[in-house]
Design a protein around this motif. Structure first.
Motif, PDB file in Angstrom:
ATOM      1  N   LEU A  64       0.821  -1.215   0.000  1.00 53.39           N
ATOM      2  CA  LEU A  64       0.000   0.000   0.000  1.00 53.39           C
ATOM      3  C   LEU A  64       0.855   1.266   0.000  1.00 53.39           C
ATOM      4  CD1 LEU A  64      -2.582  -1.311   2.607  1.00 53.39           C
ATOM      5  CD2 LEU A  64      -3.042  -0.878   0.182  1.00 53.39           C
ATOM      6  N   GLY A  65       2.174   1.097  -0.136  1.00 55.56           N
ATOM      7  CA  GLY A  65       3.047   2.252  -0.277  1.00 55.56           C
ATOM      8  C   GLY A  65       3.762   2.714   0.969  1.00 55.56           C
ATOM      9  N   TYR A  66       3.701   1.925   2.046  1.00 56.94           N
ATOM     10  CA  TYR A  66       4.381   2.296   3.291  1.00 56.94           C
ATOM     11  C   TYR A  66       5.657   1.477   3.427  1.00 56.94           C
ATOM     12  CZ  TYR A  66      -0.235   4.207   4.212  1.00 56.94           C
ATOM     13  OH  TYR A  66      -1.422   4.900   4.112  1.00 56.94           O
ATOM     14  N   VAL A  67       6.780   2.157   3.419  1.00 56.35           N
ATOM     15  CA  VAL A  67       8.075   1.480   3.389  1.00 56.35           C
ATOM     16  C   VAL A  67       8.872   1.857   4.629  1.00 56.35           C
ATOM     17  CG1 VAL A  67      10.215   1.128   2.102  1.00 56.35           C
ATOM     18  CG2 VAL A  67       8.063   1.508   0.870  1.00 56.35           C
ATOM     19  N   GLU A  68       9.330   0.826   5.338  1.00 60.50           N
ATOM     20  CA  GLU A  68      10.141   1.072   6.530  1.00 60.50           C
ATOM     21  C   GLU A  68      11.387   1.861   6.163  1.00 60.50           C
ATOM     22  OE1 GLU A  68       9.760  -3.433   6.364  1.00 60.50           O
ATOM     23  OE2 GLU A  68       9.067  -1.823   5.042  1.00 60.50           O
ATOM     24  N   GLY A  69      11.647   2.907   6.932  1.00 60.21           N
ATOM     25  CA  GLY A  69      12.817   3.720   6.673  1.00 60.21           C
ATOM     26  C   GLY A  69      12.574   4.841   5.682  1.00 60.21           C
ATOM     27  N   ARG A  70      11.401   4.842   5.042  1.00 59.23           N
ATOM     28  CA  ARG A  70      11.082   5.929   4.108  1.00 59.23           C
ATOM     29  C   ARG A  70       9.923   6.769   4.641  1.00 59.23           C
ATOM     30  NH1 ARG A  70       9.670   4.051  -1.741  1.00 59.23           N
ATOM     31  NH2 ARG A  70      11.818   3.309  -1.575  1.00 59.23           N
ATOM     32  N   ASN A  71       8.796   6.136   4.870  1.00 57.27           N
ATOM     33  CA  ASN A  71       7.640   6.883   5.372  1.00 57.27           C
ATOM     34  C   ASN A  71       6.938   6.153   6.522  1.00 57.27           C
ATOM     35  OD1 ASN A  71       6.525   4.784   3.956  1.00 57.27           O
ATOM     36  ND2 ASN A  71       5.190   6.049   2.658  1.00 57.27           N
ATOM     37  N   LEU A  72       7.658   5.228   7.143  1.00 52.72           N
ATOM     38  CA  LEU A  72       7.058   4.404   8.193  1.00 52.72           C
ATOM     39  C   LEU A  72       8.083   4.046   9.259  1.00 52.72           C
ATOM     40  CD1 LEU A  72       4.695   2.519   9.190  1.00 52.72           C
ATOM     41  CD2 LEU A  72       5.752   0.730   7.789  1.00 52.72           C
ATOM     42  N   MET A  73       7.671   4.146  10.520  1.00 56.22           N
ATOM     43  CA  MET A  73       8.476   3.602  11.598  1.00 56.22           C
ATOM     44  C   MET A  73       7.561   2.813  12.537  1.00 56.22           C
ATOM     45  SD  MET A  73       9.486   6.770  14.147  1.00 56.22           S
ATOM     46  CE  MET A  73      10.366   5.663  15.242  1.00 56.22           C
ATOM     47  N   ILE A  74       8.107   1.749  13.090  1.00 54.50           N
ATOM     48  CA  ILE A  74       7.363   0.866  13.978  1.00 54.50           C
ATOM     49  C   ILE A  74       7.932   0.977  15.390  1.00 54.50           C
ATOM     50  CG2 ILE A  74       6.711  -1.518  14.486  1.00 54.50           C
ATOM     51  CD1 ILE A  74       5.443  -0.540  11.925  1.00 54.50           C
ATOM     52  N   ASP A  75       7.057   1.217  16.349  1.00 56.86           N
ATOM     53  CA  ASP A  75       7.454   1.255  17.759  1.00 56.86           C
ATOM     54  C   ASP A  75       6.849   0.018  18.417  1.00 56.86           C
ATOM     55  OD1 ASP A  75       8.228   1.907  20.289  1.00 56.86           O
ATOM     56  OD2 ASP A  75       7.504   3.968  20.215  1.00 56.86           O
ATOM     57  N   TYR A  76       7.636  -1.035  18.539  1.00 55.29           N
ATOM     58  CA  TYR A  76       7.155  -2.351  18.987  1.00 55.29           C
ATOM     59  C   TYR A  76       7.321  -2.495  20.492  1.00 55.29           C
ATOM     60  CZ  TYR A  76       6.417  -7.453  18.666  1.00 55.29           C
ATOM     61  OH  TYR A  76       5.931  -8.728  18.790  1.00 55.29           O
ATOM     62  N   ARG A  77       6.206  -2.785  21.173  1.00 56.74           N
ATOM     63  CA  ARG A  77       6.229  -2.997  22.620  1.00 56.74           C
ATOM     64  C   ARG A  77       5.571  -4.346  22.934  1.00 56.74           C
ATOM     65  NH1 ARG A  77       7.268   2.182  24.985  1.00 56.74           N
ATOM     66  NH2 ARG A  77       8.244   3.346  23.285  1.00 56.74           N
ATOM     67  N   SER A  78       6.223  -5.148  23.761  1.00 56.23           N
ATOM     68  CA  SER A  78       5.705  -6.465  24.104  1.00 56.23           C
ATOM     69  C   SER A  78       5.537  -6.609  25.610  1.00 56.23           C
ATOM     70  CB  SER A  78       6.653  -7.554  23.598  1.00 56.23           C
ATOM     71  OG  SER A  78       6.346  -8.799  24.183  1.00 56.23           O
ATOM     72  N   ALA A  79       4.412  -7.218  26.005  1.00 54.15           N
ATOM     73  CA  ALA A  79       4.183  -7.503  27.416  1.00 54.15           C
ATOM     74  C   ALA A  79       4.894  -8.768  27.854  1.00 54.15           C
ATOM     75  CB  ALA A  79       2.688  -7.648  27.691  1.00 54.15           C
ATOM     76  N   ASP A  80       5.452  -9.521  26.908  1.00 55.05           N
ATOM     77  CA  ASP A  80       6.204 -10.744  27.204  1.00 55.05           C
ATOM     78  C   ASP A  80       5.430 -11.706  28.106  1.00 55.05           C
ATOM     79  OD1 ASP A  80       8.446  -9.983  25.679  1.00 55.05           O
ATOM     80  OD2 ASP A  80       9.180  -8.739  27.322  1.00 55.05           O
ATOM     81  N   GLY A  81       4.136 -11.816  27.825  1.00 57.22           N
ATOM     82  CA  GLY A  81       3.321 -12.782  28.550  1.00 57.22           C
ATOM     83  C   GLY A  81       2.801 -12.319  29.892  1.00 57.22           C
ATOM     84  N   VAL A  82       3.083 -11.074  30.264  1.00 58.62           N
ATOM     85  CA  VAL A  82       2.613 -10.545  31.554  1.00 58.62           C
ATOM     86  C   VAL A  82       1.566  -9.466  31.254  1.00 58.62           C
ATOM     87  CG1 VAL A  82       3.264  -9.478  33.745  1.00 58.62           C
ATOM     88  CG2 VAL A  82       4.878 -10.985  32.553  1.00 58.62           C
ATOM     89  N   ALA A  83       0.295  -9.824  31.318  1.00 59.62           N
ATOM     90  CA  ALA A  83      -0.783  -8.929  30.901  1.00 59.62           C
ATOM     91  C   ALA A  83      -0.803  -7.627  31.697  1.00 59.62           C
ATOM     92  CB  ALA A  83      -2.125  -9.640  31.014  1.00 59.62           C
ATOM     93  N   GLU A  84      -0.331  -7.681  32.937  1.00 59.92           N
ATOM     94  CA  GLU A  84      -0.338  -6.477  33.778  1.00 59.92           C
ATOM     95  C   GLU A  84       0.546  -5.367  33.203  1.00 59.92           C
ATOM     96  OE1 GLU A  84      -1.680  -9.911  36.023  1.00 59.92           O
ATOM     97  OE2 GLU A  84       0.146  -9.555  34.850  1.00 59.92           O
ATOM     98  N   ARG A  85       1.447  -5.713  32.281  1.00 58.00           N
ATOM     99  CA  ARG A  85       2.345  -4.723  31.690  1.00 58.00           C
ATOM    100  C   ARG A  85       1.673  -3.889  30.610  1.00 58.00           C
ATOM    101  NH1 ARG A  85       7.583  -6.716  29.306  1.00 58.00           N
ATOM    102  NH2 ARG A  85       8.001  -4.489  29.415  1.00 58.00           N
ATOM    103  N   PHE A  86       0.546  -4.364  30.088  1.00 60.66           N
ATOM    104  CA  PHE A  86      -0.083  -3.692  28.949  1.00 60.66           C
ATOM    105  C   PHE A  86      -0.451  -2.240  29.258  1.00 60.66           C
ATOM    106  CE2 PHE A  86      -1.204  -7.972  27.080  1.00 60.66           C
ATOM    107  CZ  PHE A  86      -0.446  -7.788  25.933  1.00 60.66           C
ATOM    108  N   HIS A  87      -0.911  -1.970  30.468  1.00 60.48           N
ATOM    109  CA  HIS A  87      -1.319  -0.603  30.811  1.00 60.48           C
ATOM    110  C   HIS A  87      -0.164   0.374  30.622  1.00 60.48           C
ATOM    111  CE1 HIS A  87      -3.037   2.803  32.958  1.00 60.48           C
ATOM    112  NE2 HIS A  87      -1.937   2.835  33.699  1.00 60.48           N
ATOM    113  N   ASP A  88       0.988   0.052  31.210  1.00 57.04           N
ATOM    114  CA  ASP A  88       2.139   0.950  31.109  1.00 57.04           C
ATOM    115  C   ASP A  88       2.649   1.047  29.677  1.00 57.04           C
ATOM    116  OD1 ASP A  88       1.995   1.437  33.814  1.00 57.04           O
ATOM    117  OD2 ASP A  88       3.566   0.004  34.344  1.00 57.04           O
ATOM    118  N   LEU A  89       2.657  -0.068  28.956  1.00 59.29           N
ATOM    119  CA  LEU A  89       3.132  -0.043  27.579  1.00 59.29           C
ATOM    120  C   LEU A  89       2.220   0.793  26.685  1.00 59.29           C
ATOM    121  CD1 LEU A  89       4.146  -3.796  27.172  1.00 59.29           C
ATOM    122  CD2 LEU A  89       5.678  -1.853  27.480  1.00 59.29           C
ATOM    123  N   ALA A  90       0.922   0.666  26.891  1.00 57.19           N
ATOM    124  CA  ALA A  90      -0.027   1.471  26.109  1.00 57.19           C
ATOM    125  C   ALA A  90       0.159   2.956  26.417  1.00 57.19           C
ATOM    126  CB  ALA A  90      -1.457   1.034  26.407  1.00 57.19           C
TER     127      ALA A  90
END
Length: 325
Positions: free
Chosen positions: A55-81
């Motif tokens: 769809l025209g979105y290329v990493e490093g050109r017009n797109l960046m990804i900020d990846y956050r993982s709770a690593d299996g601990v659901a209680e972490r989602f609040h702070d990560l969000a």
């Protein structure tokens, strides 16, 4: 692209695109709120980025990804969000009910796209599939409705199945509905369902011990962040105890599990890119109906079957969408 190279590329997206912003124009920042680490989620993220590139979105050109993982601990989602909201992401992509609930609680302004959610209407994430309302839309994973099919498949390969253990994290808001669906299905086939409630990694080994003590003939493992983060431990325990196990995602079969019947999660992530594109072009999430899955897959692992002394019939293997040798 090889997994190692992919991770390097995606990691690079988080670091250097801003330096090129003057030359490249608008760079869209997508926050990803995930259940497991990137190294365990490569196939899905590859599918998502493939959809975006188309769809025209290329990493490093017009797109960046900020990846956050709770690593299996659901209680972490609040702070990560909350962190993603503070980073002023243009959009947040989520997987699973706890993640989307955390994102929805953290912001009413930033659009949220569900790559997969078990029962978004049932847990109050959206008002309805046709008219989601507010700032959340995306794809349903249809997980509750598939529990009956998983029980039927296990009965097919294990005609003498009498006792079925279920490894569920009952702190997940969707798990109660899944358990109720499994319980009804199992009892209709005169199978005794046995709930194994696991809420942290330390619960897993004792849960398997309880299954053996109760003489469980087989195991069903739900789709949950705790499960994803500990998939190698879980499939290893099933193999060690020679317990035939049906998983709710293919990822655990790829890690050595016996069987999975599920939606095609990689395809859901690919489809999620379409929602992202429409929203970044001005569509409101409330105007985009939630999609239900159309692709399902049955995956079998012959190595896992051999390790527990189970023979899968030729007719069964011919029906499988993928057989891992």
């Amino acid at each position: 692209m090889k997994r190692r190279d992919f991770i390097k590329v995606l990691s690079g997206v988080l670091i250097w695109p801003l330096a090129a912003s003057a030359q490249q124009g608008k760079i869209w920042r997508i926050g990803v709120l995930e259940t497991s680490a990137l190294a365990l989620n490569t196939a899905n993220m590859e599918a998502f980025l493939e959809g975006l590139r188309a769809l025209g979105y290329v990493e490093g050109r017009n797109l960046m990804i900020d990846y956050r993982s709770a690593d299996g601990v659901a209680e972490r989602f609040h702070d990560l969000a909350t962190e993603l909201v503070k980073e002023n992401c243009d959009l947040i992509l989520t997987r699973g009910t706890p993640a989307v609930l955390a994102a929805k609680n953290a912001t009413a302004a930033i659009p949220i796209v569900m790559a997969a959610s078990g029962a978004p209407v049932g847990v109050g994430v959206v008002a309805s599939l046709a008219q989601p309302g507010k700032n959340v839309t995306g794809l349903s994973a249809f997980t509750t409705e598939l529990e009956a099919k998983r029980v039927e498949i296990l009965r097919e390969i294990l005609p003498e199945l009498k006792r079925l253990a279920a490894l569920y994290n009952m702190s997940n808001p969707i798990s109660q509905a899944r358990w109720e669906s499994l319980e009804v299905s199992a009892r209709s086939l005169r199978i005794e369902p046995q709930l194994l409630d696991v809420r942290k990694m330390e619960d897993l080994e004792s849960a398997f011990a309880r299954a053996i003590e109760r003489h469980a003939d087989a195991l069903i493992v739900e789709n949950d962040g705790l499960i994803h983060a500990n998939r190698r431990l879980i499939t290893g325990l099933a193999s060690r105890h020679k317990l035939p196990a049906m998983y709710a995602t293919r990822e655990l079969v790829d890690e050595g599990g016996l069987l999975s019947y599920s939606v095609d999660y990689a395809y859901l992530y690919f489809r999620a890119a379409t929602f992202v594109d429409k929203i970044l072009k001005g569509a409101k999430p409330s105007d985009l109906p939630v999609e239900q899955p159309t692709k399902f897959e049955l995956v079998a692992n012959l190595n896992a079957a051999r390790s527990i002394g189970l023979t899968l019939s030729e007719s069964f293997l011919l029906r499988a969408d993928k057989v891992i040798e």
